[in-house]
Scaffold this active site. Structure first.
Site, mmCIF file in Angstrom:
data_model
loop_
_atom_site.group_PDB
_atom_site.id
_atom_site.type_symbol
_atom_site.label_atom_id
_atom_site.label_comp_id
_atom_site.label_asym_id
_atom_site.label_seq_id
_atom_site.Cartn_x
_atom_site.Cartn_y
_atom_site.Cartn_z
ATOM 1 N N SER A 94 0.786 -1.295 0.056
ATOM 2 C CA SER A 94 0.184 0.016 0.072
ATOM 3 C C SER A 94 1.027 1.493 -0.167
ATOM 4 C CB SER A 94 -0.873 0.077 1.212
ATOM 5 O OG SER A 94 -1.600 1.218 1.513
ATOM 6 N N TYR B 241 -2.399 -1.045 9.940
ATOM 7 C CA TYR B 241 -2.393 -1.457 8.589
ATOM 8 C C TYR B 241 -1.213 -1.060 7.909
ATOM 9 C CZ TYR B 241 -4.162 -0.717 3.693
ATOM 10 O OH TYR B 241 -4.120 -1.263 2.271
HETATM 11 N N1 NAD Z 1 -8.568 -0.110 -2.162
HETATM 12 C C1 NAD Z 1 -7.504 0.783 -1.995
HETATM 13 O O1 NAD Z 1 -7.540 1.978 -1.884
HETATM 14 C C2 NAD Z 1 -6.334 0.068 -1.448
HETATM 15 C C3 NAD Z 1 -5.122 0.832 -1.458
HETATM 16 C C4 NAD Z 1 -3.995 0.017 -0.972
HETATM 17 C C5 NAD Z 1 -3.676 -1.023 -0.886
HETATM 18 N N2 NAD Z 1 -5.038 -1.627 -0.899
HETATM 19 C C6 NAD Z 1 -4.832 -3.403 -0.747
HETATM 20 O O2 NAD Z 1 -5.238 -4.117 -1.818
HETATM 21 C C7 NAD Z 1 -5.663 -5.335 -1.458
HETATM 22 C C8 NAD Z 1 -7.371 -5.486 -2.068
HETATM 23 O O3 NAD Z 1 -7.944 -4.460 -1.598
HETATM 24 P P1 NAD Z 1 -9.270 -4.125 -2.005
HETATM 25 O O4 NAD Z 1 -9.409 -2.703 -1.997
HETATM 26 O O5 NAD Z 1 -9.621 -4.702 -3.591
HETATM 27 O O6 NAD Z 1 -10.369 -4.851 -1.241
HETATM 28 P P2 NAD Z 1 -11.631 -5.487 -1.313
HETATM 29 O O7 NAD Z 1 -12.244 -5.653 -0.036
HETATM 30 O O8 NAD Z 1 -12.675 -5.196 -2.372
HETATM 31 O O9 NAD Z 1 -11.117 -7.185 -1.663
HETATM 32 C C9 NAD Z 1 -10.462 -7.899 -0.604
HETATM 33 C C10 NAD Z 1 -10.842 -9.395 -0.674
HETATM 34 O O10 NAD Z 1 -9.982 -10.165 0.119
HETATM 35 C C11 NAD Z 1 -10.922 -11.129 0.517
HETATM 36 N N3 NAD Z 1 -10.230 -11.263 2.177
HETATM 37 C C12 NAD Z 1 -10.122 -10.708 2.944
HETATM 38 N N4 NAD Z 1 -9.806 -11.349 4.113
HETATM 39 C C13 NAD Z 1 -9.150 -12.580 3.626
HETATM 40 C C14 NAD Z 1 -8.691 -13.478 4.194
HETATM 41 N N5 NAD Z 1 -8.490 -13.709 5.480
HETATM 42 N N6 NAD Z 1 -8.413 -14.836 3.283
HETATM 43 C C15 NAD Z 1 -8.896 -14.707 2.250
HETATM 44 N N7 NAD Z 1 -9.619 -13.715 1.310
HETATM 45 C C16 NAD Z 1 -9.821 -12.640 2.141
HETATM 46 C C17 NAD Z 1 -12.056 -10.389 0.837
HETATM 47 O O11 NAD Z 1 -13.101 -11.415 0.731
HETATM 48 C C18 NAD Z 1 -12.257 -9.831 -0.507
HETATM 49 O O12 NAD Z 1 -12.849 -10.463 -1.483
HETATM 50 C C19 NAD Z 1 -5.667 -5.320 -0.002
HETATM 51 O O13 NAD Z 1 -4.603 -5.898 0.325
HETATM 52 C C20 NAD Z 1 -5.674 -3.900 0.253
HETATM 53 O O14 NAD Z 1 -4.950 -3.658 1.363
HETATM 54 C C21 NAD Z 1 -6.053 -1.341 -1.364
#
Ligand code: NAD
Length: 264
Positions: free
Chosen positions: A141, A154
């Site tokens: 991130s 986080y």
């Molecule tokens: N969206 C943002 O702004 C952003 C920014 C930086 C980093 N990220 C990172 O990107 C990644 C994806 O985020 P996103 O925004 O697409 O989130 P999201 O919530 O849309 O998708 C996350 C997915 O991970 C699954 N998940 C959660 N815990 C789990 C577990 N213990 N085992 C298996 N699956 C699990 C959920 O069911 C979901 O389908 C994450 O690691 C998040 O920290 C997101």
């Protein structure tokens, strides 16, 4: 000819947001994709959209090592090989440090850092055993490098993912396994709906982004597809911040927008 023709990828967190967009991009580039996610409905809808010949998956909690090992074995059995690990599943959490419940802190670290480690570990075992080489992409991130109020767990976990990526690149390089990470800024996904709907917060974030917009899941998917491909064959150990330049500036002061009573 696609950039990932003939390759097989495991995508964790593929039921939603960044993981889902990346699974679609991998398939469009010629790969077959095995999804591991807590949400089986999301896996089912992706299989319906892209077809069972290209996508399959299982319910996995990435904090459960036995389940992670099974996910890697099942992906191999299903598609016959493994070339790419996209370790993306993660969750957020918000609390001032003095109020942060230890159990909530541990949960974020367990999923974002230890869960990523477990996936990396079992993918690495397979790559070493098959002597096939491979590309592992961890999702860190912007908060791996940029502190944000209320995000102690986080930010710490994601900084851990960036360092884990370097250690893994060092250890696995001799096995022709590349390990990189992507550090997205704010991306429009279901996970950030709460944060983005707080009045003024998205504007405050975008105000710190030189390119003047939040990210879309497809932005991350495009970089992941490049890192997974042979076009990135000399790149390893890097965390690439995909944030419109936000890492040059500062994160918005979240305590001006959120309180423990109104988490995102
Ligand atoms: N969206 C943002 O702004 C952003 C920014 C930086 C980093 N990220 C990172 O990107 C990644 C994806 O985020 P996103 O925004 O697409 O989130 P999201 O919530 O849309 O998708 C996350 C997915 O991970 C699954 N998940 C959660 N815990 C789990 C577990 N213990 N085992 C298996 N699956 C699990 C959920 O069911 C979901 O389908 C994450 O690691 C998040 O920290 C997101």
């Amino acid at each position: 000819m696609g950039a990932l023709d003939g390759k097989v990828a495991i995508v964790t967190g593929g039921s939603s947001g960044i993981g889902r967009a990346t699974a679609v991009s991998f398939v469009n580039a010629g790969a077959r994709v095995y999804i591991g996610d807590l949400d089986p409905d999301g896996i089912g809808s992706l299989v319906s959209e892209l077809g069972h010949n290209y996508v399959d998956g299982m319910r996995v909690d990435i904090t459960d090592e036995t389940a992670v090992a099974r996910m890697v074995e099942t992906a191999l059995r299903r598609f016959g090989r493994l070339d790419i690990g996209f370790n993306n599943a993660g969750v957020g959490g918000f609390s001032p440090i003095q109020d942060y419940p230890a159990a909530d802190f541990r949960r974020v670290v367990d999923i974002c850092l230890t869960g990523t480690f477990l996936c990396l570990k079992h993918q690495a075992r397979q790559f070493i055993k098959a002597e096939s080489g491979g590309s592992i992409i961890n999702v860190a991130s912007l908060n791996a490098t940029q502190a944000a109020e209320g995000f102690a767990a986080y930010c710490s976990a994601k900084a851990g993912v960036a360092m884990l990526t370097k250690v893994a690149a060092l250890e696995l390089g001799p096995h022709r396994v590349r390990v990189n990470a992507i550090g997205p800024g704010l991306v429009r996904t279901p996970a950030t709906e709460g944060l983005r709907s707080v009045p003024g917060l998205e504007d405050a974030f975008v105000g710190e982004v030189p390119l003047g917009r939040v990210g879309e899941p497809q932005d991350v998917a495009a970089l992941a597809t490049f890192l997974a491909s042979d076009a990135a064959s000399l790149m390893s150990g890097q965390t690439l911040y995909l944030d419109g330049g936000a890492s040059i500036n500062r994160y918005p002061p979240l305590f001006d927008f959120l309180t423990p009573e109104t988490p995102p």
